[in-house]
Write an enzyme that holds these catalytic residues in place. Structure first.
Site, mmCIF file in Angstrom:
data_model
loop_
_atom_site.group_PDB
_atom_site.id
_atom_site.type_symbol
_atom_site.label_atom_id
_atom_site.label_comp_id
_atom_site.label_asym_id
_atom_site.label_seq_id
_atom_site.Cartn_x
_atom_site.Cartn_y
_atom_site.Cartn_z
ATOM 1 C CB VAL A 1 32.352 -14.554 -26.827
ATOM 2 C CG1 VAL A 1 32.513 -16.063 -26.774
ATOM 3 C CG2 VAL A 1 33.565 -13.910 -27.507
ATOM 4 C CG ASP B 1 15.513 -12.031 -34.429
ATOM 5 O OD1 ASP B 1 15.733 -11.401 -35.473
ATOM 6 O OD2 ASP B 1 14.381 -12.092 -33.892
ATOM 7 N NE ARG C 1 6.662 -8.588 -33.005
ATOM 8 C CZ ARG C 1 6.185 -9.505 -33.843
ATOM 9 N NH1 ARG C 1 4.981 -10.004 -33.656
ATOM 10 N NH2 ARG C 1 6.899 -9.937 -34.855
ATOM 11 C CB THR D 1 8.341 -5.596 -34.397
ATOM 12 O OG1 THR D 1 8.868 -6.712 -33.655
ATOM 13 C CG2 THR D 1 7.975 -6.035 -35.806
ATOM 14 C CB THR E 1 7.250 -8.255 -39.073
ATOM 15 O OG1 THR E 1 7.078 -8.503 -40.468
ATOM 16 C CG2 THR E 1 8.120 -9.337 -38.457
ATOM 17 C CG ASN F 1 10.216 -10.829 -43.105
ATOM 18 O OD1 ASN F 1 11.157 -10.501 -43.810
ATOM 19 N ND2 ASN F 1 9.626 -12.005 -43.212
ATOM 20 C CB ALA F 2 15.107 -9.894 -42.451
ATOM 21 N N GLY F 3 15.581 -8.365 -39.680
ATOM 22 C CA GLY F 3 16.366 -7.288 -39.087
ATOM 23 C C GLY F 3 17.722 -7.865 -38.749
ATOM 24 C CG HIS F 4 19.753 -9.855 -41.182
ATOM 25 N ND1 HIS F 4 20.033 -10.526 -42.336
ATOM 26 C CD2 HIS F 4 18.674 -10.469 -40.643
ATOM 27 C CE1 HIS F 4 19.155 -11.507 -42.485
ATOM 28 N NE2 HIS F 4 18.309 -11.481 -41.478
#
Ligand code: GDP
Ligand code: IMO
Ligand code: MG
Length: 462
Positions: free
Chosen positions: A452, A37, A341, A339, A161, A62-65
């Site tokens: 930024v 992340d 979380r 997830t 995940t 499992n990845a979240g991009h």
């Protein structure tokens, strides 16, 4: 998928800015140098403007991009983050584990937004398939692992995940119980395979469920096939020999951007084992995960969040369980893309980063979410660990040792100014530049980009 857009309004400008990165001729890998992340999705989306092909080499849903274009957010789990550029080829490599339902959901969502996803999206027929029993096994394995026993009453689970990643890679290694994407081409053969595999899975899962006092309904092979058939019909047209396609593109002089999922501290070999995922997430995974050899990848861009975060189990030496940690979580919106979380937050860990930059062979770094640190009176960075009264600067392999280390901090001045409108390095406040310089000097890897804010435009190419 949340929402997305097909427009790439600032792609041309970004293309010009990428020239300033001074990338070496050849191909580039982008990977996280922390626990995930870090903002890989944003960087891959930006850099895609300067490449022809984007290839994912590891991990699964499992990845979240997250990719932000204009005011639209896209949360991509499987489809490469270059997909918003309609003229670029996106590849899921053989090292990826593919949940057919999730990838079809993403394809559908992107098509609803006007993207075609026809010949610009291909999947390696050597990639492995995540099936519903993998997700059940993932959950039961976690439940079974944390059951109290005669010696241990409590233990921390991996905190996966729940996307079936570990069980799918385990089947890949076991071989006899694995299903690859190429198997989706022939349902008669697949039926035979699943009639052999599913009873083994049911026996394994029933035993796990009994041990963990959990419910379990056995998988029905025919129902599984009926569920899979329409998904396979959508995916088979995208199947190809991924490595052959990439080599063909290399021959034609095209440039490939390799997108890593998860991150080096979650790498099965080089991460904080066993609190890791089940693939080679560092740039080292590019080669086995796509079939493109090492000498082709001349640029490795390590993605680094300006502070540390972690979601799931396992030690995190610089974790802050105080109001500063909570402030970073709120300002940085540190809640899992996959997830939901809450992520643990803490000061930047330069001992861990020195290790991951080295293992990954980072030739440059992108420092992300610098804006989140604005307003903190002072900024700490961990430059060594204290273990049993001794100061060490190496990153320990043993998780028991890592759990015990105490961070040794250097304190740097904070910057009160909002930096979200800064568009060049010199316009950053002096203390922010001081922080970046300290990190760059300590790690000995050049910073090539500073972020930024989540938008494309909120990027400084150094
Ligand atoms: P990834 O898994 O490495 O692609 O990262 P995630 O998408 O899971 O998490 C990064 C989050 O930070 C996303 O919500 C991004 O939109 C956001 N983000 C990326 N760069 C910046 C930045 O420079 N500043 C801020 N405030 N947010 C950012
Ligand atoms: P991106 O690509 C953050 C963590 C999980 C868990 C461990 C094992 O968005 O950076 P798994 O389900 O893979 O067996 O879980 O790894 N994890 C991630 N944490 N970002 C990720 O991906 C992650 N992928 C896996 O939280 O601790
Ligand atoms: Mg993520």
């Amino acid at each position: 998928m949340t929402t997305t857009t097909t427009s790439t309004p600032d792609a041309q400008n970004v293309g010009d800015m990428i020239d300033r990165l001074n990338l070496k001729p050849g191909h580039a890998a982008v990977g996280g140098l922390q626990w995930g992340d870090e903002g890989k999705g944003k960087v891959v989306d930006l850099l895609t403007a300067g490449f022809d092909v984007v290839a994912r080499y590891n991990g699964g849903a499992n990845a979240g991009h997250t990719v932000v274009v204009g005011d639209k957010n896209s949360a991509l789990h499987l489809i490469p983050s270059g997909i918003l550029y309609p003229d670029k080829l996106n590849v899921l490599g053989n090292g990826v584990v593919i949940d057919p339902e999730q990838v079809v959901k993403e394809i559908t969502g992107l098509r609803e937004q006007g993207l075609k996803l026809d010949e610009n999206f291909v999947i390696s027929d050597r990639a492995h398939v995540v099936l519903p029993y993998h997700k059940i096994q993932d959950a039961l394995q976690e439940a079974a692992y944390v059951m109290p026993n005669a010696l241990d009453q409590t233990i921390e689970g991996i905190g996966t995940t729940g996307r079936g990643i570990g069980p799918c890679y385990a089947d890949k290694a076991l071989r006899s119980t694995a299903i690859r994407m190429s198997d989706l081409r022939d349902f008669d053969q697949l039926k035979h395979k699943l009639h052999r595999i599913v009873p083994i899975k049911n026996a394994t899962l029933a035993a796990l469920a009994q041990y963990a006092n959990e419910d379990f309904t056995p998988i029905d092979v025919e129902a599984l096939l009926a569920w899979l058939k329409p998904l396979a019909e959508q995916l088979v047209p995208h199947l190809t020999d991924g490595a052959a396609v990439l080599h063909d593109r290399i021959q034609q002089g095209e440039r490939i951007l390799f997108e890593g999922a998860n991150a080096t501290l979650l790498d099965i070999d080089h991460g904080t084992y066993p609190y890791v995922t089940s693939s080679n997430c560092s740039s080292l995974g590019v080669h086995t995960g796509t079939g493109v050899a090492g000498h082709h990848v001349t640029n490795v861009i390590g993605i680094v969040k300006a502070y540390q975060t972690r979601v799931g189990g396992g030690p995190m030496p610089t974790q802050l369980d105080d109001e500063i940690g909570e402030r970073i979580r709120q300002v940085g919106r540190e809640f899992g893309t996959t997830t939901g979380r809450p992520r643990r937050t803490g000061w930047l860990d330069l001992v861990a980063l020195k290790y991951t930059a080295t293992v990954s062979g980072a030739t440059g770094m992108a420092i992300m979410l610098l804006d989140v640190l604005a307003g903190l009176p002072e900024l700490k960075v961990c430059t060594a660990y204290e273990i049993d009264g001794q100061t060490v600067t190496n990153f320990p392999a043993d998780i028991g040792v890592l759990s015990k280390v105490k961070p040794v901090y250097e304190t740097l001045p904070g910057f009160p100014e909002d930096v979200t409108e800064c568009r060049d390095y010199d316009s950053l406040p002096g203390a922010a530049r001081g922080y970046l310089k300290f990190v760059e000097d300590f790690l000995g890897v050049p910073i090539v980009m500073v972020s930024v804010g989540p938008k494309r435009s909120q990027s400084i190419f150094c």
